[in-house]
Scaffold this motif. Structure first.
Motif, PDB file in Angstrom:
ATOM      1  N   GLY A  30      80.390  51.707  63.236  1.00  9.71           N
ATOM      2  CA  GLY A  30      79.660  52.982  63.396  1.00  9.71           C
ATOM      3  C   GLY A  30      79.434  53.047  64.923  1.00  9.71           C
ATOM      4  O   GLY A  30      79.749  52.414  65.874  1.00  9.71           O
ATOM      5  N   GLN A  31      79.091  54.246  65.235  1.00  7.71           N
ATOM      6  CA  GLN A  31      78.849  54.803  66.491  1.00  7.71           C
ATOM      7  C   GLN A  31      77.726  53.880  67.329  1.00  7.71           C
ATOM      8  O   GLN A  31      76.910  53.679  66.533  1.00  7.71           O
ATOM      9  CB  GLN A  31      78.815  56.266  66.706  1.00  7.71           C
ATOM     10  CG  GLN A  31      78.322  56.704  67.961  1.00  7.71           C
ATOM     11  CD  GLN A  31      78.096  58.339  67.859  1.00  7.71           C
ATOM     12  OE1 GLN A  31      78.384  59.033  66.867  1.00  7.71           O
ATOM     13  NE2 GLN A  31      77.916  58.920  69.143  1.00  7.71           N
ATOM     14  N   GLN A  34      73.914  57.569  69.442  1.00  7.96           N
ATOM     15  CA  GLN A  34      73.945  58.772  68.715  1.00  7.96           C
ATOM     16  C   GLN A  34      73.314  59.848  69.566  1.00  7.96           C
ATOM     17  O   GLN A  34      72.026  59.626  69.951  1.00  7.96           O
ATOM     18  CB  GLN A  34      73.244  58.655  67.294  1.00  7.96           C
ATOM     19  CG  GLN A  34      73.619  57.619  66.694  1.00  7.96           C
ATOM     20  CD  GLN A  34      72.873  57.396  65.005  1.00  7.96           C
ATOM     21  OE1 GLN A  34      72.395  58.480  64.488  1.00  7.96           O
ATOM     22  NE2 GLN A  34      72.926  56.294  64.527  1.00  7.96           N
ATOM     23  N   LYS A 242      74.956  54.447  60.355  1.00  7.01           N
ATOM     24  CA  LYS A 242      75.174  53.854  61.817  1.00  7.01           C
ATOM     25  C   LYS A 242      74.172  52.826  62.182  1.00  7.01           C
ATOM     26  O   LYS A 242      74.337  51.755  62.655  1.00  7.01           O
ATOM     27  CB  LYS A 242      75.573  54.893  62.547  1.00  7.01           C
ATOM     28  CG  LYS A 242      76.690  55.742  62.364  1.00  7.01           C
ATOM     29  CD  LYS A 242      76.625  57.133  63.299  1.00  7.01           C
ATOM     30  CE  LYS A 242      77.976  57.883  63.238  1.00  7.01           C
ATOM     31  NZ  LYS A 242      77.982  58.949  63.834  1.00  7.01           N
TER      32      LYS A 242
END
Length: 336
Positions: A30-31, A34, A242
């Motif tokens: 995941g990133q 954010q 995420k």
């Protein structure tokens, strides 16, 4: 939530209770950090547009009397389209308003917002910059300009503009999140946590702020604080995979391996979860555990064979050569 001083069994029971209430689910890759949703940055503007259907009868009659081709009419039409989610038509109407009246800053700011939504950051920057030139204390336009600069990787310029936005409107919590992201990208993790905490003090319900706070703590090696922040984020937004992924990583670093595995399972499936923990074991030089995890991933999901088999071969090679941790990891937190 404090993990300090807990027995291992109690921590596992506590974590199991989170699973039972549906707070955890994660995936790998995941990133890391954010950014605030573009819509949330312009919520006040959008709320006005989305309330179009609630305009009074007098306001509707006034709109009917607006001369055809007037910038006011075009902007109102754009607001209506934007409230309906029709960004393309909204853009057309706002552009018409600007052609009639190039100094109509409200329409220009909305065009900047739509350009951000389209990932056209250089173009959005020009629109917001024009608004800020005319209205130096327009906090929304300043934040939009900073958002564009951040995506253009002009971090120092973005930081300067954000300072002006926060000075103009200290309660602009999204601006504090953006400030934290800039600190994180510069590896200034301590100041980043301060920025996210400031955002949380303004908006305690921001799952985004808690997620990013957790990742900054992770980067500092404060894994317990990271897990606490990420669990709070998940309590606020249980749908963010995420964040679940980040939690799985933090729990692994707390040596809560089974709990980390369960978190990864919640975000994807059992096979990908075993592959994820296998990668982390491999990175730590625990080659035998990595091999077992990759073999389990292949057993559970033959279609996952290519990824897991590649990792398995790396683990076997590392074990045979006894070279220590494998340097790469598809599950590491990305830089941004």
């Amino acid at each position: 939530m404090d993990f300090g001083g807990m027995s291992c069994n109690f921590k596992l029971m506590l974590f199991a209770s989170f699973l039972a209430t549906g707070l955890l689910a994660t995936g790998c890759g995941g990133q890391r950090f954010q950014t605030p949703n573009i819509d949330s940055q312009y919520r006040k503007m959008l709320e006005l547009q989305q309330q179009r259907s609630n305009f009074s009868k007098e306001e509707r009659e006034l709109e009917k009397r607006l001369p055809e081709g007037s910038p006011e009419l075009y902007e109102r039409l754009g607001d209506g389209y934007l409230g309906q989610g029709n960004q393309a038509m909204a853009f057309i109407e706002y552009s018409k308003a600007l052609r009639v009246d190039p100094k109509r800053l409200s329409a220009r700011q909305k065009i900047g917002y739509l350009l951000l939504k389209r990932d056209m950051y250089a173009e959005a920057f020009k629109e917001f910059d024009a608004v800020v030139t005319a209205q130096p204390k327009n906090a929304g336009a300043l934040q939009g300009k900073a958002t564009a600069l951040l995506h253009m990787n002009r971090l120092d310029d973005a930081r300067q503009v954000l300072s002006a936005a926060i000075e103009a409107e200290p309660a602009l919590w999204q601006a504090h999140i953006l400030s934290g992201i800039i600190h994180d990208r510069k590896k200034e993790f301590g100041p980043a946590t301060e920025a996210y905490r400031k955002a949380i003090s303004i908006n305690p319900k921001s799952a985004l702020a808690y997620n990013n706070l957790g990742i900054s703590h992770y980067a500092l090696g404060n894994y317990r604080q990271s897990a606490e922040a990420l669990l709070t984020a998940l309590n606020l937004d249980p749908s963010s995979k995420k964040t679940y992924n980040n939690l799985g990583l933090a729990l692994f670093r707390m040596n809560m391996y089974e709990d980390s595995l369960e978190a990864f399972k919640k975000g994807g499936d059992e096979a990908s979860a075993y592959n994820n923990v296998g990668v982390l074991y491999l990175k730590d030089g625990q080659h035998e555990k990595a091999i077992a995890a990759f073999e389990k991933a292949i057993e559970l999901k033959p279609s996952y064979y290519v990824t897991a088999q590649s990792n398995l071969e790396k683990a076997r090679a590392a074990l045979k050569a006894d070279k220590g941790p494998f340097p790469g990891s598809p599950c590491q937190l990305p830089a941004n």
